[in-house]
Design a protein around this motif. Structure first.
Motif, mmCIF file in Angstrom:
data_model
loop_
_atom_site.group_PDB
_atom_site.id
_atom_site.type_symbol
_atom_site.label_atom_id
_atom_site.label_comp_id
_atom_site.label_asym_id
_atom_site.label_seq_id
_atom_site.Cartn_x
_atom_site.Cartn_y
_atom_site.Cartn_z
ATOM 1 N N ILE A 141 0.383 6.894 -4.177
ATOM 2 C CA ILE A 141 1.239 7.477 -5.206
ATOM 3 C C ILE A 141 1.674 8.864 -4.740
ATOM 4 O O ILE A 141 0.834 9.744 -4.526
ATOM 5 C CB ILE A 141 0.506 7.590 -6.558
ATOM 6 C CG1 ILE A 141 -0.017 6.230 -6.997
ATOM 7 C CG2 ILE A 141 1.429 8.194 -7.611
ATOM 8 C CD1 ILE A 141 1.056 5.188 -7.235
ATOM 9 N N PRO A 142 2.977 9.091 -4.529
ATOM 10 C CA PRO A 142 3.421 10.423 -4.092
ATOM 11 C C PRO A 142 3.242 11.450 -5.199
ATOM 12 O O PRO A 142 3.563 11.196 -6.363
ATOM 13 C CB PRO A 142 4.903 10.207 -3.763
ATOM 14 C CG PRO A 142 5.309 9.000 -4.559
ATOM 15 C CD PRO A 142 4.097 8.138 -4.663
ATOM 16 N N PHE A 187 7.893 17.212 -1.107
ATOM 17 C CA PHE A 187 8.114 18.185 -0.034
ATOM 18 C C PHE A 187 7.027 18.047 1.028
ATOM 19 O O PHE A 187 7.308 18.078 2.231
ATOM 20 C CB PHE A 187 8.127 19.606 -0.596
ATOM 21 C CG PHE A 187 8.505 20.651 0.414
ATOM 22 C CD1 PHE A 187 9.838 20.972 0.638
ATOM 23 C CD2 PHE A 187 7.533 21.317 1.148
ATOM 24 C CE1 PHE A 187 10.188 21.931 1.580
ATOM 25 C CE2 PHE A 187 7.869 22.271 2.091
ATOM 26 C CZ PHE A 187 9.209 22.585 2.303
ATOM 27 N N ALA A 188 5.782 17.884 0.590
ATOM 28 C CA ALA A 188 4.677 17.706 1.531
ATOM 29 C C ALA A 188 4.773 16.369 2.244
ATOM 30 O O ALA A 188 4.430 16.261 3.431
ATOM 31 C CB ALA A 188 3.335 17.827 0.805
ATOM 32 N N VAL A 189 5.238 15.341 1.541
ATOM 33 C CA VAL A 189 5.407 14.025 2.163
ATOM 34 C C VAL A 189 6.413 14.104 3.306
ATOM 35 O O VAL A 189 6.168 13.644 4.420
ATOM 36 C CB VAL A 189 5.858 12.983 1.120
ATOM 37 C CG1 VAL A 189 6.332 11.705 1.798
ATOM 38 C CG2 VAL A 189 4.721 12.665 0.156
ATOM 39 N N ILE A 190 7.579 14.685 3.019
ATOM 40 C CA ILE A 190 8.658 14.730 4.018
ATOM 41 C C ILE A 190 8.319 15.682 5.149
ATOM 42 O O ILE A 190 8.388 15.323 6.329
ATOM 43 C CB ILE A 190 9.979 15.133 3.344
ATOM 44 C CG1 ILE A 190 10.402 14.066 2.335
ATOM 45 C CG2 ILE A 190 11.073 15.358 4.386
ATOM 46 C CD1 ILE A 190 11.556 14.487 1.451
ATOM 47 N N SER A 247 6.714 9.862 10.653
ATOM 48 C CA SER A 247 5.758 10.962 10.819
ATOM 49 C C SER A 247 4.714 10.951 9.715
ATOM 50 O O SER A 247 3.540 11.282 9.961
ATOM 51 C CB SER A 247 6.500 12.308 10.828
ATOM 52 O OG SER A 247 7.392 12.383 11.909
ATOM 53 N N TRP A 248 5.128 10.591 8.494
ATOM 54 C CA TRP A 248 4.160 10.525 7.403
ATOM 55 C C TRP A 248 3.075 9.496 7.709
ATOM 56 O O TRP A 248 1.905 9.705 7.361
ATOM 57 C CB TRP A 248 4.853 10.162 6.101
ATOM 58 C CG TRP A 248 3.902 10.059 4.951
ATOM 59 C CD1 TRP A 248 3.432 11.072 4.170
ATOM 60 C CD2 TRP A 248 3.257 8.858 4.485
ATOM 61 N NE1 TRP A 248 2.538 10.583 3.240
ATOM 62 C CE2 TRP A 248 2.418 9.228 3.412
ATOM 63 C CE3 TRP A 248 3.325 7.521 4.848
ATOM 64 C CZ2 TRP A 248 1.646 8.296 2.719
ATOM 65 C CZ3 TRP A 248 2.553 6.591 4.171
ATOM 66 C CH2 TRP A 248 1.725 6.991 3.110
ATOM 67 N N MET A 249 3.427 8.407 8.375
ATOM 68 C CA MET A 249 2.437 7.399 8.734
ATOM 69 C C MET A 249 1.419 7.952 9.736
ATOM 70 O O MET A 249 0.280 7.498 9.789
ATOM 71 C CB MET A 249 3.128 6.163 9.309
ATOM 72 C CG MET A 249 4.007 5.433 8.290
ATOM 73 S SD MET A 249 5.161 4.273 9.048
ATOM 74 C CE MET A 249 4.030 3.082 9.738
ATOM 75 N N PHE A 295 0.818 -1.209 0.000
ATOM 76 C CA PHE A 295 0.000 0.000 0.000
ATOM 77 C C PHE A 295 0.855 1.264 0.000
ATOM 78 O O PHE A 295 0.612 2.192 -0.783
ATOM 79 C CB PHE A 295 -0.917 -0.013 1.227
ATOM 80 C CG PHE A 295 -1.753 1.228 1.376
ATOM 81 C CD1 PHE A 295 -2.848 1.461 0.553
ATOM 82 C CD2 PHE A 295 -1.450 2.174 2.354
ATOM 83 C CE1 PHE A 295 -3.619 2.606 0.680
ATOM 84 C CE2 PHE A 295 -2.221 3.317 2.499
ATOM 85 C CZ PHE A 295 -3.306 3.532 1.660
ATOM 86 N N ALA A 296 1.863 1.329 0.848
ATOM 87 C CA ALA A 296 2.612 2.575 1.055
ATOM 88 C C ALA A 296 4.095 2.455 0.730
ATOM 89 O O ALA A 296 4.866 3.359 1.061
ATOM 90 C CB ALA A 296 2.445 3.040 2.502
ATOM 91 N N GLY A 297 4.503 1.389 0.080
ATOM 92 C CA GLY A 297 5.919 1.205 -0.227
ATOM 93 C C GLY A 297 6.498 2.286 -1.110
ATOM 94 O O GLY A 297 7.702 2.574 -1.047
ATOM 95 N N SER A 298 5.679 2.922 -1.926
ATOM 96 C CA SER A 298 6.174 3.985 -2.807
ATOM 97 C C SER A 298 6.571 5.231 -2.020
ATOM 98 O O SER A 298 7.265 6.106 -2.556
ATOM 99 C CB SER A 298 5.103 4.359 -3.837
ATOM 100 O OG SER A 298 3.910 4.771 -3.189
ATOM 101 N N ILE A 299 6.138 5.329 -0.762
ATOM 102 C CA ILE A 299 6.543 6.434 0.114
ATOM 103 C C ILE A 299 7.684 6.000 1.024
ATOM 104 O O ILE A 299 8.752 6.629 1.063
ATOM 105 C CB ILE A 299 5.360 6.933 0.966
ATOM 106 C CG1 ILE A 299 4.269 7.534 0.083
ATOM 107 C CG2 ILE A 299 5.854 7.946 2.003
ATOM 108 C CD1 ILE A 299 4.592 8.872 -0.505
ATOM 109 N N THR A 300 7.457 4.936 1.783
ATOM 110 C CA THR A 300 8.445 4.520 2.777
ATOM 111 C C THR A 300 9.709 3.969 2.131
ATOM 112 O O THR A 300 10.807 4.167 2.667
ATOM 113 C CB THR A 300 7.839 3.468 3.717
ATOM 114 O OG1 THR A 300 7.386 2.339 2.949
ATOM 115 C CG2 THR A 300 6.664 4.045 4.481
#
Length: 466
Positions: free
Chosen positions: A167-168, A172-175, A151-153, A89-94
């Motif tokens: 999908i990111p 900048f907003a993610v980090i 923190s994103w989680m 689900f979130a591997g594209s971010i982490t």
């Protein structure tokens, strides 16, 4: 195992490995910066005390760093083995955030760690000091990326969901998500406090044993100055973090406060103690101060704090756990501030190095930073439940499809291996601490590079080189 299903066993297993791992980076981050300060002071003054302390803590840092790397690898693999739903689900971010940590922090640390450990007589003093600073910087950069991912989680933003996957769209907003600045500062300062109390307890042990050398007094004094200055700063950052959590994760705040419902027109009280009961939806034996909850959390005396009954049962964190873990963290913080204030009074009375009751207090406070860190982590992560990505993916949907037998056996294996391997590591660090800093005239200026394993017992090595 213990009546738990595979899902809860997976959670216990990850909590167990994280709890072991987080202790090592906490000490490593603080010690790396401490070593940079010690070497810088030695280069400036040429006082042999600074050099003796540097070599003493360098060996402890090296062992701690190695155990931190090993324990961290296990966690990375668990994302794929035990939490494949989350990775999908979130591997594209982490995934990219952890990759950035490797490409920046880990490579920086690995590139200069060898020079730091083995280059004292092989490179010039300027280059060696630069290497120490780069390793210290690497630990801070590593903290940056790990906290950005975590923190994103908690406060996810900068993405969209396509076909069930994140999908990111704005890195900048993610980090720099809403909770990231507070978590980064809170964790970094917590690491400095953990290291300061660790150093202070080591010095207190030697003072109690009659080892009242300039090196011992110096590291005792430095540790207590850190506690005096940094502990109140940590409390202020914690307050700001709490206000941020109230805005973005109000259910967590309600669980921390053990606050179940608001009465019309009545400010929220602060529960000092009590026993939250998730089944009966109340906090038994509560000791409350009227309106203080509103004052602390909203900085007003009339605004109400969200209550647990404002949220569906399936969205409530376990108040029984986070209510007490938060209070353990706060209690440790108050003791840290007390330690700092008492040290200031004893300095004024010129009794800092002779007050045995205070030395015992400093010794007992050695693990307080780590206890507070673990309690804070439990508060943060259990308070996020039942979400793994807050508001978007539940923890139950993130776990891999493993059986209870498989999870029980692997949990038991982790317990045995971690307790034995890292237990030996802790014992070894303890043996190095007991030996204490060597006087400057016992540190040869030429020879083979320093080896961490040369510090524990003389019978292990008949000739110690630095």
């Amino acid at each position: 195992m213990f009546g738990l299903d595979a899902f809860h066993l997976a959670r216990v297993q990850f909590a167990f490995t994280v709890s072991f791992h987080i202790l090592f980076p906490a000490i490593t981050i603080g010690l790396a910066s401490y070593l940079a300060v010690l070497e810088g002071l030695w280069l400036k003054s040429k006082n042999p005390v600074w050099r003796s302390l540097y070599h003493f803590w360098l060996k402890i840092f090296a062992v701690n760093f190695g155990m931190g790397v090993v324990s961290g690898l296990v966690m990375a693999y668990q994302f794929g083995t035990n939490w494949s739903g989350f990775s999908q689900f979130a591997g594209s971010i982490t995934g990219p955030l952890l990759t950035y940590e490797v490409l920046t922090a880990f490579f920086l640390e690995a590139g200069f760690l060898g020079v730091m450990l083995f280059g004292w007589t092989k490179v010039g003093p300027g280059l060696h000091f630069f290497s120490t600073c780069m390793v210290a910087l690497g630990t801070l950069i590593s903290t940056f990326w790990i906290l950005a991912s975590n923190s994103w989680m908690h406060t996810p933003q900068g993405f969209e969901i396509v076909n069930g996957q994140v999908i990111p769209v704005d890195w900048f907003a993610v980090i720099f998500n809403p909770s990231f600045p507070y978590r980064l500062l809170h964790m970094t300062i917590a690491a400095f406090l953990c290291s300061a109390l660790f150093v202070g307890a080591s010095a207190a042990w030697h003072l109690l044993k009659g080892n009242n050398t300039p090196a011992i007094r110096t590291m005792f004094s430095m540790a207590l100055w850190m506690a005096l200055i940094v502990a109140p700063i940590q409390a202020m950052i914690g307050d700001m973090h709490g206000l941020n959590t109230l805005e973005h994760q109000p259910a967590k705040i309600a669980a921390i406060e053990g606050h179940w419902e608001n009465r019309p027109g009545e400010a929220t009280p602060l529960l000092l103690f009590g026993l939250p009961d998730m089944e009966q939806e109340r906090t038994r034996y509560g000791l409350a101060i009227p309106a203080l909850g509103s004052l602390i959390l909203t900085h007003s005396v009339d605004k109400q704090v969200p209550a647990l009954k404002d949220f569906p049962k399936e969205d409530r964190p376990n108040s029984t756990i986070v209510f007490w873990s938060f209070r353990v963290m706060v209690a440790m913080g108050l003791l840290m501030m007390l330690l700092g204030v008492l040290s200031l009074w004893l300095r004024y009375k010129h009794r800092l190095y002779v007050s045995r009751p205070f030395h015992y207090f400093a010794l007992w406070m050695g693990p307080a930073g780590l206890i507070a860190l673990l309690a804070g982590w439990i508060t943060t992560e259990v308070g996020r439940q039942p979400w793994v990505v807050y508001g978007f993916q539940r923890t139950i949907d993130a776990v891999s499809a493993h059986g209870e037998l498989h999870m029980s056996l692997t949990l038991l294996a982790f317990f045995v291996v971690y307790s034995s391997v890292f237990g030996v590591g802790y014992a070894y660090i303890g043996s190095m601490i007991k030996k204490g800093p060597q006087p400057f005239d016992e540190l040869p200026t030429q020879g083979t590079p320093a080896r961490p394993l040369s510090a524990a017992r003389e019978e292990f090595d008949t000739k110690e080189n630095v």
